[in-house]
Write an enzyme that holds these catalytic residues in place. Structure first.
Site, short mmCIF file in Angstrom:
data_model
loop_
_atom_site.label_atom_id
_atom_site.label_comp_id
_atom_site.label_asym_id
_atom_site.label_seq_id
_atom_site.Cartn_x
_atom_site.Cartn_y
_atom_site.Cartn_z
N TYR A 69 39.17 42.42 41.24
CA TYR A 69 40.26 42.17 42.42
C TYR A 69 38.82 42.06 43.75
O TYR A 69 39.18 41.42 44.81
CB TYR A 69 41.48 42.83 42.71
CG TYR A 69 42.22 41.46 43.69
CD1 TYR A 69 42.90 40.33 43.48
CD2 TYR A 69 42.01 42.92 45.14
CE1 TYR A 69 44.07 40.51 45.02
CE2 TYR A 69 43.29 42.38 45.70
CZ TYR A 69 43.58 41.29 45.85
OH TYR A 69 44.53 40.55 47.28
N SER A 101 41.88 40.32 51.57
CA SER A 101 41.99 41.96 51.39
C SER A 101 41.88 42.88 51.87
O SER A 101 40.27 43.02 52.13
CB SER A 101 42.12 42.15 49.92
OG SER A 101 43.18 42.97 49.37
#
Ligand SMILES: NC(=O)c1ccc[n+]([C@@H]2O[C@H](COP(=O)([O-])OP(=O)(O)OC[C@H]3O[C@@H](n4cnc5c(N)ncnc54)[C@H](O)[C@@H]3O)[C@@H](O)[C@H]2O)c1
Length: 266
Positions: free
Chosen positions: A166, A153
């Protein structure tokens, strides 16, 4: 013998008959990657926690035995072992693995209030899941001189508040990618894609599917003029799985419409 460099025709089916495993492949970006693999001539095995979503893919795709769905929890080793074993038994080989599965909503609690179970939910799916799937698929990938694509990401590289679990999981995926690329070269290539904002509302299972509701501002803040779609990631995944990227390994490629290149002054 002529030394004139030839003009080579572009390969329209760069994954012809290759077998690619896509985790979390029943919805969202994973489904986009699975469909791109099919469009490139490949065969696909999608593994996902969501059975209804997986079954809906097979019905909607209608590509016969070029696609399979298997239930999978990437954070559990027994489930991963069974997934890889069944995929190999079905197709006899594995040419590609896309590690994509995991919770996509990054924001949770302030670290001082963050439950260990919530921290582990992100690490177990994204980082441990990427390790486990790679571990069990590697023997077949080595035989096939295959490729791994890990979905990281842009949040591995930049953050909003309260996204530590995350960001840490995705940062780990980027580190795992270059470490494994060095260990497995030249047999297996390993690269990562770091998507930015990818809109997936219309890529869910039929009962959860809806039209995206983004504002004009949501789109135009991107230098590319719009937010991303799963096809944007699918196209690069096909490239990284194919021989066209034979000289690429250990890389993390950011696909975010240019968002992370914008300089902000107030
Ligand atoms: N959508 C974005 O803007 C964006 C941006 C950057 C990175 N990503 C990453 O891309 C990947 C896909 O995101 P998405 O937005 O398509 O998510 P999504 O929620 O639309 O789809 C994820 C799929 O993975 C499955 N899944 C979740 N946990 C699983 C597990 N433990 N085992 C097996 N399957 C599991 C879900 O059932 C679902 O079908 C994720 O790794 C996410 O972190 C997404």
């Amino acid at each position: 013998m002529s030394l004139t460099p030839p003009i080579r025709p572009f390969d329209a089916s760069p994954l012809l008959d290759r077998v690619v495993l896509v985790t979390g492949g029943a919805q969202g970006i994973g489904r986009g990657i699975a469909q791109a693999v099919l469009g490139a001539g490949g065969r696909v095995v999608i593994g996902d926690l969501d059975r209804a979503a997986g079954r809906a893919c097979l019905v909607e795709w209608d590509v016969g035995d070029r696609a399979r769905f298997l239930t999978l929890d990437v954070s559990r080793e027994a489930s991963v072992r069974a997934f890889v074993g069944k995929a190999q038994a079905a197709f006899g080989r594995i040419d590609g693995l896309v590690n994509n599965a995991g919770p996509a909503d990054p924001a949770i609690d302030d670290v001082s209030a963050l439950a260990l179970a919530d921290w582990r939910r992100f690490i177990d799916a994204h980082l441990t899941g990427t390790f486990l799937c790679s571990k069990h698929a590697l023997p077949a990938l080595r035989d096939a001189h295959g490729a791994i694509v890990n979905i990281a990401s842009s949040r591995a590289l930049q953050s909003e508040p309260h996204t530590e679990a995350y960001a840490s999981a995705k940062g780990g995926v980027v580190g795992f990618t270059h470490a494994l690329a060095i260990s497995e070269g030249p047999r297996v290539r390993v690269n990562a894609i770091s998507p930015g904002w990818i809109v997936t509302d219309d890529w869910r299972k039929p009962t959860a599917r809806r039209a995206p509701a983004l504002s004009k501002r949501d789109h135009v803040q991107h230098p590319a003029g719009r937010a991303g779609v799963p096809d944007d990631i699918g196209a690069l995944a096909v490239h990284l799985l194919s021989d066209a990227s034979a000289f690429m390994t250990g890389q993390n490629i950011v696909v975010d419409g240019g968002m992370s290149r914008v300089m902000h002054y107030v």
